[in-house]
Design a protein around this motif. Structure first.
Motif, PDB file in Angstrom:
ATOM      1  N   GLU A 175       0.843  -1.191   0.000  1.00 18.27           N
ATOM      2  CA  GLU A 175       0.000   0.000   0.000  1.00 18.27           C
ATOM      3  C   GLU A 175       0.881   1.246   0.000  1.00 18.27           C
ATOM      4  O   GLU A 175       1.787   1.385   0.821  1.00 18.27           O
ATOM      5  CB  GLU A 175      -0.933   0.000   1.203  1.00 18.27           C
ATOM      6  N   TRP A 176       0.566   2.148  -0.915  1.00 16.35           N
ATOM      7  CA  TRP A 176       1.303   3.415  -0.990  1.00 16.35           C
ATOM      8  C   TRP A 176       0.333   4.479  -1.482  1.00 16.35           C
ATOM      9  O   TRP A 176      -0.205   4.398  -2.583  1.00 16.35           O
ATOM     10  CB  TRP A 176       2.481   3.308  -1.947  1.00 16.35           C
ATOM     11  N   SER A 177       0.099   5.427  -0.645  1.00 14.97           N
ATOM     12  CA  SER A 177      -0.756   6.556  -0.998  1.00 14.97           C
ATOM     13  C   SER A 177      -0.280   7.759  -0.214  1.00 14.97           C
ATOM     14  O   SER A 177       0.619   7.659   0.631  1.00 14.97           O
ATOM     15  CB  SER A 177      -2.225   6.254  -0.672  1.00 14.97           C
ATOM     16  N   VAL A 187      11.356  -0.192   2.751  1.00 13.33           N
ATOM     17  CA  VAL A 187      10.973  -1.084   1.655  1.00 13.33           C
ATOM     18  C   VAL A 187      11.337  -0.485   0.300  1.00 13.33           C
ATOM     19  O   VAL A 187      11.970  -1.143  -0.538  1.00 13.33           O
ATOM     20  CB  VAL A 187       9.471  -1.423   1.725  1.00 13.33           C
ATOM     21  N   ALA A 188      10.942   0.759   0.057  1.00 15.20           N
ATOM     22  CA  ALA A 188      11.234   1.376  -1.237  1.00 15.20           C
ATOM     23  C   ALA A 188      12.739   1.483  -1.490  1.00 15.20           C
ATOM     24  O   ALA A 188      13.211   1.137  -2.590  1.00 15.20           O
ATOM     25  CB  ALA A 188      10.569   2.743  -1.336  1.00 15.20           C
ATOM     26  N   PRO A 189      13.553   1.938  -0.519  1.00 10.88           N
ATOM     27  CA  PRO A 189      15.001   1.969  -0.770  1.00 10.88           C
ATOM     28  C   PRO A 189      15.586   0.586  -1.051  1.00 10.88           C
ATOM     29  O   PRO A 189      16.492   0.457  -1.893  1.00 10.88           O
ATOM     30  CB  PRO A 189      15.563   2.556   0.531  1.00 10.88           C
ATOM     31  N   ILE A 198       7.940  -1.203  -7.871  1.00  8.67           N
ATOM     32  CA  ILE A 198       6.963  -1.112  -6.780  1.00  8.67           C
ATOM     33  C   ILE A 198       5.574  -0.927  -7.375  1.00  8.67           C
ATOM     34  O   ILE A 198       5.353  -0.025  -8.189  1.00  8.67           O
ATOM     35  CB  ILE A 198       7.293   0.064  -5.838  1.00  8.67           C
ATOM     36  N   VAL A 199       4.648  -1.781  -6.971  1.00 13.27           N
ATOM     37  CA  VAL A 199       3.258  -1.672  -7.388  1.00 13.27           C
ATOM     38  C   VAL A 199       2.462  -1.181  -6.190  1.00 13.27           C
ATOM     39  O   VAL A 199       2.429  -1.837  -5.139  1.00 13.27           O
ATOM     40  CB  VAL A 199       2.716  -3.026  -7.894  1.00 13.27           C
ATOM     41  N   ALA A 200       1.858  -0.014  -6.328  1.00 12.00           N
ATOM     42  CA  ALA A 200       1.171   0.647  -5.219  1.00 12.00           C
ATOM     43  C   ALA A 200      -0.316   0.307  -5.245  1.00 12.00           C
ATOM     44  O   ALA A 200      -1.050   0.773  -6.108  1.00 12.00           O
ATOM     45  CB  ALA A 200       1.365   2.152  -5.301  1.00 12.00           C
ATOM     46  N   PHE A 201      -0.746  -0.523  -4.274  1.00 16.87           N
ATOM     47  CA  PHE A 201      -2.177  -0.776  -4.185  1.00 16.87           C
ATOM     48  C   PHE A 201      -2.827   0.231  -3.239  1.00 16.87           C
ATOM     49  O   PHE A 201      -2.156   0.871  -2.431  1.00 16.87           O
ATOM     50  CB  PHE A 201      -2.484  -2.229  -3.797  1.00 16.87           C
ATOM     51  N   SER A 202      -4.129   0.391  -3.380  1.00 19.91           N
ATOM     52  CA  SER A 202      -4.895   1.391  -2.617  1.00 19.91           C
ATOM     53  C   SER A 202      -4.261   2.780  -2.688  1.00 19.91           C
ATOM     54  O   SER A 202      -4.115   3.453  -1.663  1.00 19.91           O
ATOM     55  CB  SER A 202      -5.061   0.957  -1.157  1.00 19.91           C
ATOM     56  N   ALA A 267       4.413  10.300  -9.027  1.00 16.19           N
ATOM     57  CA  ALA A 267       5.599  11.137  -8.927  1.00 16.19           C
ATOM     58  C   ALA A 267       6.640  10.579  -7.953  1.00 16.19           C
ATOM     59  O   ALA A 267       7.743  11.129  -7.855  1.00 16.19           O
ATOM     60  CB  ALA A 267       5.212  12.556  -8.490  1.00 16.19           C
ATOM     61  N   ARG A 268       6.306   9.484  -7.265  1.00 16.57           N
ATOM     62  CA  ARG A 268       7.281   8.892  -6.342  1.00 16.57           C
ATOM     63  C   ARG A 268       8.464   8.289  -7.088  1.00 16.57           C
ATOM     64  O   ARG A 268       9.523   8.068  -6.488  1.00 16.57           O
ATOM     65  CB  ARG A 268       6.627   7.790  -5.484  1.00 16.57           C
ATOM     66  N   GLY A 269       8.296   7.981  -8.359  1.00 15.16           N
ATOM     67  CA  GLY A 269       9.419   7.445  -9.125  1.00 15.16           C
ATOM     68  C   GLY A 269       8.950   6.727 -10.372  1.00 15.16           C
ATOM     69  O   GLY A 269       7.805   6.276 -10.458  1.00 15.16           O
ATOM     70  N   ALA A 270       9.856   6.604 -11.335  1.00 16.33           N
ATOM     71  CA  ALA A 270       9.522   5.938 -12.597  1.00 16.33           C
ATOM     72  C   ALA A 270       9.413   4.430 -12.445  1.00 16.33           C
ATOM     73  O   ALA A 270       9.051   3.735 -13.397  1.00 16.33           O
ATOM     74  CB  ALA A 270      10.577   6.273 -13.651  1.00 16.33           C
TER      75      ALA A 270
END
Length: 326
Positions: A175-177, A187-189, A198-202, A267-270
């Motif tokens: 989950e990333w919002s 986790v992201a680093p 990274i696949v952002a659910f919700s 915009a968090r990253g490509a």
């Protein structure tokens, strides 16, 4: 068509479609409308479809399978295994044993009506089974051509490293919002260090980061979100104030609140692909337009100031799902 993003070595569209609510959890199911929704997504270039074997107890995979017939070569098809449901809606377990991995994959392939899965996730990691056993089973499925890429869902940095050491992990789903940013710390680093997407659910905080809600009565009586702490009566109105704070800025940007929230995630990253859920074709259309919304650094800063994660009332998961996070 939408621009492409890289999830490890997997090319995916900049936005996907979370299909869970098309078969369960979001009130009454209308399968004809659900098929229209998926078809509209594909027409718009939202060609990454996300499902799981537990959604609708397999019915969601069957629905997605029907929706992609005749279009399979255009679709990035992702599904998941590992969560085991019982007749008790508040009870779930996990299973990562090698025999279960293979059996789950075969069943998903049959329900989807395809010969391979593009991205196969471990939905939850089984603490009773060595992660290496689960990953070796997945590596075998990749070698057989039944799975193209492997993913993890809601995994810790240590688990990501252990899994990736056995077989390359293409994506981690979590989950990333604007309101759920816990993965940013470690986790992201970790994913970026290892070249994992990274696949952002919700990404819309289960829909509340939109103009779709005014009162709890906007939710169907059997909508699963009624159990979510952020939709609890004592938290809901407070959270709606954070949504309202974004409306003027959204208008300035020529967008809706949910487009603003999706553009923030993008915009968090490509290497980030959000997969908002949608139960109607018009919702897919609105979400897809967010891909083309470019926000300045000042606008991104203002979004975070107007609706900060630390001001949100309630945990992101209900008790049943929270128990599955170690």
């Amino acid at each position: 068509m939408l621009p492409a993003r890289a999830l490890g070595t997997l090319a995916a569209p900049a936005q996907g479609l979370g299909c869970m609510g098309l078969s369960e959890f979001r009130g009454p199911v209308d399968e004809r409308r659900a098929l229209r929704t998926v078809h509209r997504a594909l027409d718009l270039g939202v060609t990454m479809l996300d499902t799981a074997d537990i959604y609708g107890r397999g019915r969601n995979e069957e629905l997605v399978g029907r929706a992609v017939r005749g279009r399979r070569d255009r679709v990035v098809l992702s599904t998941k295994f590992g969560i085991v449901r019982t007749d008790d809606p508040n009870e779930r377990s996990v299973n990562g044993r090698a025999d279960y991995v293979r059996r789950s994959c075969e069943q998903s392939l049959r329900r989807l009506g395809v010969d391979h899965i593009d991205l196969y996730y471990v939905h939850r990691i089984d603490p009773a089974t060595p992660l290496e056993e689960t990953m070796l089973a997945l590596a075998g499925l990749v070698a057989e051509g039944k799975v193209r890429h492997v993913g993890l869902s809601e995994a810790s940095p240590e688990e990501i490293r252990r899994a990736h050491a056995v077989h390359p992990v293409s994506a981690v789903q979590s989950e990333w919002s604007l309101w759920s940013r816990e993965l940013e710390a470690e986790v992201a680093p970790t994913c970026r260090e290892l070249g994992i997407g990274i696949v952002a659910f919700s990404p819309l905080a289960r829909g509340i980061l939109s103009d779709g809600f005014r009162t709890l009565d906007d939710l169907a009586a059997d909508d699963d979100r009624r159990r979510n702490p952020r939709f609890a009566e004592q938290n809901f109105d407070r959270n709606l104030l954070l949504v309202a704070a974004l409306r003027d800025l959204a208008r300035e940007c020529g967008a809706t609140v949910n487009q603003l929230a999706l553009a923030w995630v993008q915009a968090r990253g490509a290497d980030v692909v959000p997969i908002p859920g949608a139960e109607r074709p018009e919702h897919v259309e609105e979400n897809a337009r967010a891909v083309h919304l470019s926000l300045s650094s000042d606008e991104l800063r203002r979004i975070e100031e107007l609706s900060p994660a630390e001001a949100v009332a309630g945990f992101r998961l209900d008790r049943c799902r929270a128990q599955m996070l170690r």
